[in-house]
Design an enzyme around this catalytic site. Structure first.
Site, PDB file in Angstrom:
ATOM      1  N   THR A  45       0.973  -0.932   0.579  1.00  0.00           N
ATOM      2  CA  THR A  45       0.002   0.199  -0.097  1.00  0.00           C
ATOM      3  C   THR A  45       0.741   1.134  -0.179  1.00  0.00           C
ATOM      4  O   THR A  45       1.535   1.850   1.220  1.00  0.00           O
ATOM      5  CB  THR A  45      -0.945   0.039   0.712  1.00  0.00           C
ATOM      6  N   VAL A  65      -3.117  -4.995  -2.248  1.00  0.00           N
ATOM      7  CA  VAL A  65      -3.804  -6.050  -1.435  1.00  0.00           C
ATOM      8  C   VAL A  65      -4.496  -5.471  -0.973  1.00  0.00           C
ATOM      9  O   VAL A  65      -4.619  -5.079   0.192  1.00  0.00           O
ATOM     10  CB  VAL A  65      -2.863  -7.092  -0.911  1.00  0.00           C
ATOM     11  N   MET A  72      -7.310   3.843  -4.375  1.00  0.00           N
ATOM     12  CA  MET A  72      -9.002   2.961  -4.256  1.00  0.00           C
ATOM     13  C   MET A  72      -8.513   2.775  -3.069  1.00  0.00           C
ATOM     14  O   MET A  72      -9.292   2.004  -2.477  1.00  0.00           O
ATOM     15  CB  MET A  72      -9.060   2.325  -5.454  1.00  0.00           C
ATOM     16  N   LYS A  73      -7.273   2.407  -2.672  1.00  0.00           N
ATOM     17  CA  LYS A  73      -7.169   1.233  -1.449  1.00  0.00           C
ATOM     18  C   LYS A  73      -7.241   1.876  -0.151  1.00  0.00           C
ATOM     19  O   LYS A  73      -7.532   2.050   0.818  1.00  0.00           O
ATOM     20  CB  LYS A  73      -5.122   0.363  -1.231  1.00  0.00           C
ATOM     21  N   LEU A  74      -6.675   3.503  -0.302  1.00  0.00           N
ATOM     22  CA  LEU A  74      -6.631   4.381   1.269  1.00  0.00           C
ATOM     23  C   LEU A  74      -8.088   4.545   1.055  1.00  0.00           C
ATOM     24  O   LEU A  74      -8.575   4.507   2.055  1.00  0.00           O
ATOM     25  CB  LEU A  74      -5.405   5.311   0.523  1.00  0.00           C
TER      26      LEU A  74
END
Length: 282
Positions: free
Chosen positions: A92, A117, A166-168
């Site tokens: 990340t 992930v 998008m992960k954040l």
């Protein structure tokens, strides 16, 4: 050909185990050699040596500083000939810094897939994590069969840094849900409601979520061995604030969870699972 893997923390170990169970030969490198000396993998002497032996190398590191070190250190990845090599970065990353990784690897003739992930140790062991990837579409398509060995849901976002963003955003949900579930649990206990029963009821009521499902037993047992640490969620929520600042947008619901996990880190509990935020409310 063997798959390379750099970064054998909690998540990295789970993913390498999954790859091995899916029939892949895995060669590893870790900055802390003591953490991998007892693992059943061939150990490369350096990132350069690893990528010279493998066409595809995964990285699963704590943050962008660690990724930059692996790329740029003496005998790092960027010191190798990267033609026909692919780096799949599961880290990340900071949404700005990750752009430098795309440019650096591509400029050396390699291909970089930004592939954070979504999920932690338990789903990783079963190949049930979600992976969101950004990079060259043809490289993504070539790597998708390999990604499907470790992930159940695979998404492609072409624009570099979009997967990191998008992960954040996802981890705003994750941190907020965990903080609310923890507070509900402590409040229910203060009302003399049995904790296991309380969590069972939340699980079919308003608390129903993947987060509650994953963390119910940890809350019951108060076993806070890390699957996803307070340090990690704290780091991600700080990066999210940077993202919102760059967009000149306020973040209303992110501020309190970020400070709760900052408090856990300040109290020396950064390496505990992020479900241990329950202790603040209890």
């Amino acid at each position: 050909m063997a798959i390379g893997f750099i970064g054998l923390g909690n998540l990295g170990k789970a993913i390498t185990q999954r790859l091995t169970e899916m029939g892949e030969e895995v060669i590893v490198y870790n900055r802390n050699k003591d953490k991998i000396k007892d693992l059943p993998y061939t150990i490369a002497s350096s990132p350069k040596a690893l990528i010279e032996e493998c066409e595809t190398v995964f990285m699963c590191l704590f943050d962008s500083l660690a990724v930059n070190e692996i790329l740029s250190m003496e005998n790092g990845i960027l010191s190798a000939n990267l033609k026909s090599k692919t780096i799949i970065d599961l880290t990340t990353n900071h949404y700005e810094t990750v752009l430098n990784f795309h440019y650096a690897v591509n400029d050396k003739g390699g291909d970089y897939l930004e592939s954070p992930v979504f999920g932690s140790v338990a789903p990783a062991l079963q190949g049930l994590v979600t992976i969101v990837t950004a990079g060259k579409e043809e490289v993504f398509n070539a790597c998708k069969p390999l990604l499907e060995k470790i992930g159940k849901e695979i998404f492609f976002l072409k624009e570099p840094s979009s997967a990191s963003k998008m992960k954040l955003i996802n981890n705003l949900c994750l941190g907020s849900f965990m903080a609310t579930i923890a507070e509900c649990t402590a409040l229910g206990e203060a009302c003399n409601i049995d904790k296991a029963k309380l969590l069972e009821i939340l699980g079919v009521g308003g608390g129903q979520s993947l987060v509650l499902k994953a963390k119910t037993q940890k809350l019951i047992d108060e076993d806070f061995s890390a699957h996803f640490s307070n340090d990690a969620i704290n780091k991600d929520l700080h990066c999210l604030q940077d993202l919102a600042y760059s967009l000149k947008r306020p973040l209303y619901t992110a501020a309190v969870p970020k400070e709760l996990f900052s408090k856990m880190k300040m109290d020396g509990k950064g390496e505990e699972d992020f479900s241990s935020v329950y202790q603040l409310f209890k």
